[in-house]
Design a protein around this motif. Sequence first.
Motif, PDB file in Angstrom:
ATOM      1  N   ARG A 145      38.856  33.020  49.489  1.00 21.56           N
ATOM      2  CA  ARG A 145      37.787  32.138  49.022  1.00 21.56           C
ATOM      3  C   ARG A 145      36.616  32.969  48.473  1.00 21.56           C
ATOM      4  NH1 ARG A 145      36.762  27.428  53.136  1.00 21.56           N
ATOM      5  NH2 ARG A 145      38.916  26.871  52.659  1.00 21.56           N
ATOM      6  N   GLU A 168      49.069  44.974  43.338  1.00 18.44           N
ATOM      7  CA  GLU A 168      49.186  43.840  42.433  1.00 18.44           C
ATOM      8  C   GLU A 168      47.859  43.528  41.745  1.00 18.44           C
ATOM      9  OE1 GLU A 168      51.584  40.662  43.189  1.00 18.44           O
ATOM     10  OE2 GLU A 168      53.139  41.850  44.137  1.00 18.44           O
ATOM     11  N   ILE A 195      52.335  32.491  50.712  1.00 22.09           N
ATOM     12  CA  ILE A 195      53.089  33.411  49.867  1.00 22.09           C
ATOM     13  C   ILE A 195      53.125  34.806  50.488  1.00 22.09           C
ATOM     14  CG2 ILE A 195      53.150  34.555  47.623  1.00 22.09           C
ATOM     15  CD1 ILE A 195      51.797  32.094  46.460  1.00 22.09           C
ATOM     16  N   ARG A 254      37.565  34.544  45.210  1.00 23.93           N
ATOM     17  CA  ARG A 254      37.519  33.557  44.135  1.00 23.93           C
ATOM     18  C   ARG A 254      36.101  33.334  43.663  1.00 23.93           C
ATOM     19  NH1 ARG A 254      42.279  30.313  45.750  1.00 23.93           N
ATOM     20  NH2 ARG A 254      43.640  30.567  43.970  1.00 23.93           N
ATOM     21  N   ARG A 294      35.860  30.620  41.202  1.00 23.36           N
ATOM     22  CA  ARG A 294      35.303  29.305  41.526  1.00 23.36           C
ATOM     23  C   ARG A 294      33.932  29.162  40.894  1.00 23.36           C
ATOM     24  NH1 ARG A 294      34.768  28.022  47.487  1.00 23.36           N
ATOM     25  NH2 ARG A 294      32.997  29.334  47.030  1.00 23.36           N
ATOM     26  N   VAL A 296      47.468  23.388  39.069  1.00 23.42           N
ATOM     27  CA  VAL A 296      47.959  24.651  38.499  1.00 23.42           C
ATOM     28  C   VAL A 296      49.390  24.533  37.973  1.00 23.42           C
ATOM     29  CG1 VAL A 296      46.462  26.232  39.754  1.00 23.42           C
ATOM     30  CG2 VAL A 296      48.630  25.528  40.774  1.00 23.42           C
ATOM     31  N   SER A 354      45.984  42.551  31.448  1.00 24.61           N
ATOM     32  CA  SER A 354      46.831  42.827  32.597  1.00 24.61           C
ATOM     33  C   SER A 354      48.285  42.622  32.211  1.00 24.61           C
ATOM     34  CB  SER A 354      46.448  41.930  33.758  1.00 24.61           C
ATOM     35  OG  SER A 354      46.481  40.589  33.360  1.00 24.61           O
ATOM     36  N   ARG A 355      49.152  43.158  33.025  1.00 30.97           N
ATOM     37  CA  ARG A 355      50.559  43.129  32.629  1.00 30.97           C
ATOM     38  C   ARG A 355      51.207  41.796  32.938  1.00 30.97           C
ATOM     39  NH1 ARG A 355      51.738  48.396  35.964  1.00 30.97           N
ATOM     40  NH2 ARG A 355      50.777  50.006  34.705  1.00 30.97           N
ATOM     41  N   ASN A 356      50.719  41.089  33.940  1.00 30.20           N
ATOM     42  CA  ASN A 356      51.244  39.769  34.263  1.00 30.20           C
ATOM     43  C   ASN A 356      52.709  39.735  34.687  1.00 30.20           C
ATOM     44  OD1 ASN A 356      48.920  37.880  33.477  1.00 30.20           O
ATOM     45  ND2 ASN A 356      49.155  39.091  31.636  1.00 30.20           N
ATOM     46  N   SER A 407      46.637  22.865  43.895  1.00 24.25           N
ATOM     47  CA  SER A 407      48.055  23.202  43.818  1.00 24.25           C
ATOM     48  C   SER A 407      48.802  22.250  42.890  1.00 24.25           C
ATOM     49  CB  SER A 407      48.686  23.252  45.207  1.00 24.25           C
ATOM     50  OG  SER A 407      48.588  21.988  45.814  1.00 24.25           O
ATOM     51  N   GLY A 432      47.828  43.532  37.767  1.00 27.43           N
ATOM     52  CA  GLY A 432      47.564  42.272  37.088  1.00 27.43           C
ATOM     53  C   GLY A 432      48.477  41.134  37.487  1.00 27.43           C
ATOM     54  N   THR A 433      49.340  41.344  38.484  1.00 25.49           N
ATOM     55  CA  THR A 433      50.202  40.236  38.892  1.00 25.49           C
ATOM     56  C   THR A 433      49.526  39.358  39.950  1.00 25.49           C
ATOM     57  OG1 THR A 433      51.291  41.929  40.203  1.00 25.49           O
ATOM     58  CG2 THR A 433      52.493  41.066  38.334  1.00 25.49           C
ATOM     59  N   LEU A 472      40.945  30.788  39.081  1.00 31.04           N
ATOM     60  CA  LEU A 472      40.902  32.134  39.661  1.00 31.04           C
ATOM     61  C   LEU A 472      39.482  32.551  40.027  1.00 31.04           C
ATOM     62  CD1 LEU A 472      43.460  33.834  37.288  1.00 31.04           C
ATOM     63  CD2 LEU A 472      43.775  33.243  39.682  1.00 31.04           C
ATOM     64  N   GLU A 497      46.680  37.872  40.078  1.00 31.33           N
ATOM     65  CA  GLU A 497      46.067  36.633  39.584  1.00 31.33           C
ATOM     66  C   GLU A 497      47.123  35.589  39.268  1.00 31.33           C
ATOM     67  OE1 GLU A 497      43.577  38.366  36.461  1.00 31.33           O
ATOM     68  OE2 GLU A 497      41.870  37.806  37.715  1.00 31.33           O
ATOM     69  N   GLN A 498      48.279  36.035  38.753  1.00 34.26           N
ATOM     70  CA  GLN A 498      49.359  35.078  38.506  1.00 34.26           C
ATOM     71  C   GLN A 498      49.844  34.486  39.824  1.00 34.26           C
ATOM     72  OE1 GLN A 498      50.546  33.898  35.706  1.00 34.26           O
ATOM     73  NE2 GLN A 498      49.465  35.216  34.270  1.00 34.26           N
ATOM     74  N   VAL A 499      49.966  35.341  40.826  1.00 35.27           N
ATOM     75  CA  VAL A 499      50.424  34.872  42.136  1.00 35.27           C
ATOM     76  C   VAL A 499      49.444  33.839  42.705  1.00 35.27           C
ATOM     77  CG1 VAL A 499      50.830  35.604  44.519  1.00 35.27           C
ATOM     78  CG2 VAL A 499      51.725  36.961  42.640  1.00 35.27           C
ATOM     79  N   MET A 500      48.161  34.078  42.452  1.00 31.00           N
ATOM     80  CA  MET A 500      47.142  33.158  42.953  1.00 31.00           C
ATOM     81  C   MET A 500      47.164  31.823  42.208  1.00 31.00           C
ATOM     82  SD  MET A 500      45.568  34.477  45.458  1.00 31.00           S
ATOM     83  CE  MET A 500      45.327  36.040  46.275  1.00 31.00           C
ATOM     84  N   MET A 501      47.936  31.758  41.142  1.00 30.51           N
ATOM     85  CA  MET A 501      48.044  30.492  40.402  1.00 30.51           C
ATOM     86  C   MET A 501      49.300  29.715  40.788  1.00 30.51           C
ATOM     87  SD  MET A 501      46.801  31.584  36.616  1.00 30.51           S
ATOM     88  CE  MET A 501      47.283  30.012  35.941  1.00 30.51           C
ATOM     89  N   PHE A 502      50.061  30.225  41.739  1.00 29.66           N
ATOM     90  CA  PHE A 502      51.239  29.495  42.182  1.00 29.66           C
ATOM     91  C   PHE A 502      50.817  28.261  42.982  1.00 29.66           C
ATOM     92  CE2 PHE A 502      53.819  33.638  42.292  1.00 29.66           C
ATOM     93  CZ  PHE A 502      54.226  33.428  40.996  1.00 29.66           C
ATOM     94  N   PRO A 503      51.680  27.252  42.982  1.00 30.09           N
ATOM     95  CA  PRO A 503      51.329  26.035  43.737  1.00 30.09           C
ATOM     96  C   PRO A 503      51.567  26.190  45.233  1.00 30.09           C
ATOM     97  CG  PRO A 503      53.432  25.762  42.665  1.00 30.09           C
ATOM     98  CD  PRO A 503      52.926  27.087  42.235  1.00 30.09           C
ATOM     99  N   TRP A 504      51.215  27.352  45.785  1.00 31.51           N
ATOM    100  CA  TRP A 504      51.328  27.575  47.222  1.00 31.51           C
ATOM    101  C   TRP A 504      50.020  28.197  47.685  1.00 31.51           C
ATOM    102  CZ3 TRP A 504      55.856  25.946  49.226  1.00 31.51           C
ATOM    103  CH2 TRP A 504      56.967  25.878  48.386  1.00 31.51           C
ATOM    104  N   TRP A 558      59.277  34.010  38.473  1.00 29.48           N
ATOM    105  CA  TRP A 558      58.118  33.174  38.200  1.00 29.48           C
ATOM    106  C   TRP A 558      58.510  31.709  38.163  1.00 29.48           C
ATOM    107  CZ3 TRP A 558      53.851  35.729  38.993  1.00 29.48           C
ATOM    108  CH2 TRP A 558      53.798  37.092  38.694  1.00 29.48           C
ATOM    109  N   LEU A 578      39.389  38.506  42.175  1.00 28.64           N
ATOM    110  CA  LEU A 578      40.803  38.403  42.526  1.00 28.64           C
ATOM    111  C   LEU A 578      41.610  39.425  41.746  1.00 28.64           C
ATOM    112  CD1 LEU A 578      41.801  34.679  42.867  1.00 28.64           C
ATOM    113  CD2 LEU A 578      41.768  36.454  44.590  1.00 28.64           C
TER     114      LEU A 578
END
Lengths: 312, 256
Positions: free
Chosen positions: B245, B81, B100, B248, A56, A77, A87-89, A74, B85-86, A54, B88-95, A103, B253
């Motif tokens: 970028r 988002e 997205i 990051r 770099r 991760v 954060s709520r996540n 990709s 706080g969501t 998250l 950062e989770q979205v940014m960790m998806f394999p896409w 998810w 983010l």
Amino acid sequence: MLEVTGLTKRFRSRTGVVEAVRGVSFSVAAGEVLAFLGPNGAGKTTTIKMTAGLIRPDQGTVTIHGLDLCHRQSAAVQHIGAVLEGSRNLYWRLTVMENLLYWGAMRRIPYRQARLRAMDLLEQVGLTDRAKNTVQTLSRGMQQKVALCQALMHRPSVLLLDEPTLGLDFESSEGIKNMVRHLATDGTAILLTTHQLDVAEELSDRVAIIRGGQLILEDHTKAVLQQYSRSAYAIVTETPLPSSVLASMSDLPGQVNVISSQRLQYVPRDGDTETLYDLLGLLKPYPLLQVERHQADLAEVFQQVVNSEGEV
Amino acid sequence: MIGMLMAEWRRTVVETVRYPLETISSMATLFIVFAGLFYGATYITNSPIGGGRLTTVVVGYAVWMTMMAATGDLGWSIQNEAQNGTLEQVMMFPWPPVVIFLVRAFTAIVAFVLPMVAVLLGLLAMTHIHLQWHWAAVVPFAWALGTAWGLGLIVASIALLFKRIGQVLNIVQFAMLFLILAPIADFSAWGWRILSTIAPFTAQVTLLRDVLSQGKASLWLWMESGINFSLMILLGILLFIWATRVARSRGILGHY
Ligand SMILES: Nc1ncnc2c1ncn2[C@@H]1O[C@H](COP(=O)(O)OP(=O)(O)OP(=O)(O)O)[C@@H](O)[C@H]1O
Ligand SMILES: [Mg+2]
């Protein structure tokens, strides 16, 4: 499983340049829990986020499951699960189950498989009966548990937890801790930060302490605790000792501190294991309540390490 | 890809349907606005109900609403988002994030357009009014949508880097009001001609209007709108990739 080498990160802000992380290296093997400790602003969250891709890094590499995070992000991760600080996540308007399915799907898990996985995880954290509640109606502790489930949907081999028990009551903390232990037993590599040093002590196999962006200690938790346990003894008697007895002890080699007429502290000279018995002989026949060798806890280690100047 | 699209669609639907009051009230608003347009346009122009003039007004309004939503949605969702706080989770998806967010933009606009079309068709059925319709109009509409997403990605890039888009979006949407509803392409001065070629929306909206009223449009207009749309979406995508970028490397983010 997780390998981090030479991570460095500088942030430019209005007030100047902050060197948040300076050359941090460590690794976490499968089934191992590494507690990542440090005072506020030490660079823990920055390190965790670099590990998750998250942030770099300016320099350094992160390797997850043999995949370089920078070049194969990709793919890499897919092996990481993370519950980030504060954060709520989660999506508040969705139910617990809808969240987990979402998810899961985003991490390429087929719907049916995701459903089974979600139910399994909810059972493990004891929230099966809450599956149909929206996340915003849950307590802080329950939300944190669901966030953990979310991070585990894709069975990551590396789990990153940034202050996972912050603001949770005893019961919820225990739940999270049990889950962490369970995951480690199953072979997950876990990196966790916390300010609750008792939690770190209970869970971790190894500790790393960071201060001002630099690692100042990294070792097995047991070894660290042993190393910092001074060989001092606390001796407590049931009845007050007369001053003649107290006076006679000052001749013994080593150091005897009289804390009260019933409580003594004895620090032997290096390697001297005999004198303790002479001391106990002097106390005869007064009934003893307690003889205990000092045992350091992580809080003590942490204070000593972090406050020691000049080492960095 | 399909699994992800389905997941986003389910999330969009659930988030819309979970609070039916919001949905019902927005549909009621649409109903009132369209009904007002139907009768208002008839009285003002004093022409018989239906026909080209009404089509222009109604379609113009519907397109403008849709484009406003398409432009603002990406930026708002990133801003929210990041705060929740969501992101950062979205940014960790394999896409790739841009994929997205484009998929999200797509599901959001489908969820926006469906109720609008339902209201419109309902009103048309109730009033027995006929609007002029040609299926070819779908193409300029899609191009206008793509243009809006390009613009939306630019706003989203600003959201990623600065976390505040309220002001920017106000300005952008005010400009859109002008670009979409004013018949710029009909102005004959050279300045307007150039503006309508390079500015977003004017070409696509003019094309849409021509296709709806005549069933066809000039080749030049087709080319102009196609190229304009392609450049817009490309610009949006490139800017957004660059912004992720930068975010990051600055560590912003999430919400910092
Ligand atoms: N995006 C950013 N931009 C500028 N400075 C930052 C950014 N993120 C972190 N910092 C700075 O970097 C340093 C390390 O911050 P970090 O959040 O990693 O600390 P931490 O160890 O997690 O602290 P805490 O225990 O309070 O959570 C701090 O001085 C912080 O102000
Ligand atoms: Mg932190």
